[in-house]
Scaffold this motif. Sequence first.
Motif, mmCIF file in Angstrom:
data_model
loop_
_atom_site.group_PDB
_atom_site.id
_atom_site.type_symbol
_atom_site.label_atom_id
_atom_site.label_comp_id
_atom_site.label_asym_id
_atom_site.label_seq_id
_atom_site.Cartn_x
_atom_site.Cartn_y
_atom_site.Cartn_z
ATOM 1 N N GLY A 179 3.784 14.706 0.514
ATOM 2 C CA GLY A 179 5.071 15.380 0.643
ATOM 3 C C GLY A 179 6.107 14.526 1.338
ATOM 4 O O GLY A 179 7.192 15.009 1.685
ATOM 5 N N VAL A 180 5.774 13.265 1.568
ATOM 6 C CA VAL A 180 6.698 12.305 2.165
ATOM 7 C C VAL A 180 6.914 11.192 1.140
ATOM 8 O O VAL A 180 5.967 10.727 0.523
ATOM 9 C CB VAL A 180 6.120 11.708 3.468
ATOM 10 C CG1 VAL A 180 7.097 10.712 4.087
ATOM 11 C CG2 VAL A 180 5.777 12.818 4.454
ATOM 12 N N VAL A 202 0.858 -1.182 0.000
ATOM 13 C CA VAL A 202 0.000 0.000 0.000
ATOM 14 C C VAL A 202 0.892 1.229 0.000
ATOM 15 O O VAL A 202 1.781 1.367 0.852
ATOM 16 C CB VAL A 202 -0.931 0.029 1.232
ATOM 17 C CG1 VAL A 202 -1.832 1.260 1.183
ATOM 18 C CG2 VAL A 202 -1.757 -1.245 1.311
ATOM 19 N N ARG A 203 0.649 2.120 -0.963
ATOM 20 C CA ARG A 203 1.430 3.350 -1.059
ATOM 21 C C ARG A 203 0.488 4.546 -1.126
ATOM 22 O O ARG A 203 -0.539 4.505 -1.825
ATOM 23 C CB ARG A 203 2.349 3.326 -2.285
ATOM 24 C CG ARG A 203 3.326 2.163 -2.268
ATOM 25 C CD ARG A 203 4.229 2.155 -3.477
ATOM 26 N NE ARG A 203 5.173 3.258 -3.457
ATOM 27 C CZ ARG A 203 6.094 3.464 -4.405
ATOM 28 N NH1 ARG A 203 6.151 2.663 -5.454
ATOM 29 N NH2 ARG A 203 6.920 4.481 -4.314
ATOM 30 N N SER A 252 1.533 10.760 12.760
ATOM 31 C CA SER A 252 1.076 11.709 11.747
ATOM 32 C C SER A 252 0.018 11.136 10.825
ATOM 33 O O SER A 252 -0.764 11.896 10.231
ATOM 34 C CB SER A 252 2.276 12.181 10.904
ATOM 35 O OG SER A 252 3.274 12.759 11.716
ATOM 36 N N PHE A 253 0.006 9.805 10.646
ATOM 37 C CA PHE A 253 -0.893 9.185 9.671
ATOM 38 C C PHE A 253 -1.640 8.016 10.303
ATOM 39 O O PHE A 253 -1.101 7.309 11.165
ATOM 40 C CB PHE A 253 -0.095 8.655 8.468
ATOM 41 C CG PHE A 253 0.681 9.709 7.730
ATOM 42 C CD1 PHE A 253 0.047 10.590 6.864
ATOM 43 C CD2 PHE A 253 2.059 9.817 7.900
ATOM 44 C CE1 PHE A 253 0.762 11.559 6.180
ATOM 45 C CE2 PHE A 253 2.788 10.781 7.223
ATOM 46 C CZ PHE A 253 2.134 11.660 6.359
ATOM 47 N N LEU A 262 -0.350 5.702 5.772
ATOM 48 C CA LEU A 262 1.115 5.704 5.823
ATOM 49 C C LEU A 262 1.678 5.792 4.411
ATOM 50 O O LEU A 262 1.119 5.200 3.472
ATOM 51 C CB LEU A 262 1.613 4.428 6.503
ATOM 52 C CG LEU A 262 1.390 4.346 8.013
ATOM 53 C CD1 LEU A 262 1.577 2.907 8.497
ATOM 54 C CD2 LEU A 262 2.325 5.296 8.755
ATOM 55 N N PRO A 263 2.775 6.517 4.211
ATOM 56 C CA PRO A 263 3.316 6.663 2.855
ATOM 57 C C PRO A 263 3.545 5.330 2.147
ATOM 58 O O PRO A 263 3.307 5.213 0.951
ATOM 59 C CB PRO A 263 4.631 7.417 3.087
ATOM 60 C CG PRO A 263 4.379 8.202 4.329
ATOM 61 C CD PRO A 263 3.516 7.322 5.190
#
Length: 336
Positions: free
Chosen positions: A187-188, A181-182, A266-267, A272-273
């Motif tokens: 911005g990360v 998963v992306r 943060s996520f 998540l990135p």
Amino acid sequence: MSQKTSPLAGTRRTRKPVSARAEALVAVEPLFEGTRMVSCTPTVALLDAREWLAGSGTMLRRLRDEHGAVLLRGFSPLDADGLGELATAMSGGLLDYNNRSTPRTRVSGNVFTSTEYPADQTIPLHNEMSYTDAWPDTLFFACVVPAEEGGETPFADSARVYDRVPAGIRERFERHGVMYVRNFGHGVDLSWQEAFQSEDRDEVDAYCREHGMQTEWLGGDRLRTRHVVQATTVSRTTGRKVWFNQAHLFHVSSLPGGVEKVLRESFTEDELPRNALHGDGSPLDPADLAGIRAAYAAEEIAFPWQSGDIVIIDNEQFAHGRRPYSGTRSTLVAMA
């Protein structure tokens, strides 16, 4: 696996035809006791690897197939163009780098810098693009400038890693596959434009459909992709089953503790990135990931780079990574 590149501009040498029997021009020896990887050293000083390849028939390809990884040391140094010529002559053509997961710079044609992560970071052992459904068969690494300290490119035999992963973990991964998963656009990490080498959302959607990836445009410039692919594969060359995924690398726990903590604060989990799950969407067990990392660590081999070194690896047979380093380090890579 590199911060910068210095492609040796202006260092070309006159290339002389190889007239002697190719086998007599090189010495082939095991690189380390207990590993299949071999070193190939010329018996003629600064022999040009491209000319030797041209006169050696299938010798280099045979070494790659039989041993999985070959170190060429002591040959005439190659710049980016020279590496591209060698790799093309051996493989018939080079691949571009699409569906990217790491930052790289194109140096010449389809020759790139290796992954441009900060020097203090470790890149875990992995098989190139095993997070996708299509990957290069062969990788070519060329050391232009070795690091002052550290910066080795460790390798690991993927079949031996498979054998070391506990049977229960293997069964779970093979039953479900791995979901990557992306989340792009925070911005990360890479932007979707860099990852897919396109500014066109329709082109990205078409690429993802072709490769069985789910896309979800979330507003603004955000994109989420999900892709379920293999956890293992069978080597096209040896017929051996090999460990072939990047779950341990994509999973958020692969990051330094402080970075993981910040990202989790943060996520949400699905934002998540990047992250990895079982193919059915269930979370990976940290104990399973620890077992996988231990299997890689037990099989890791490494040696200090020397300027001019070239390593050719069968991407299914051998995984690779990068150790932290200090000073300037320049390594080129081509994929075929």
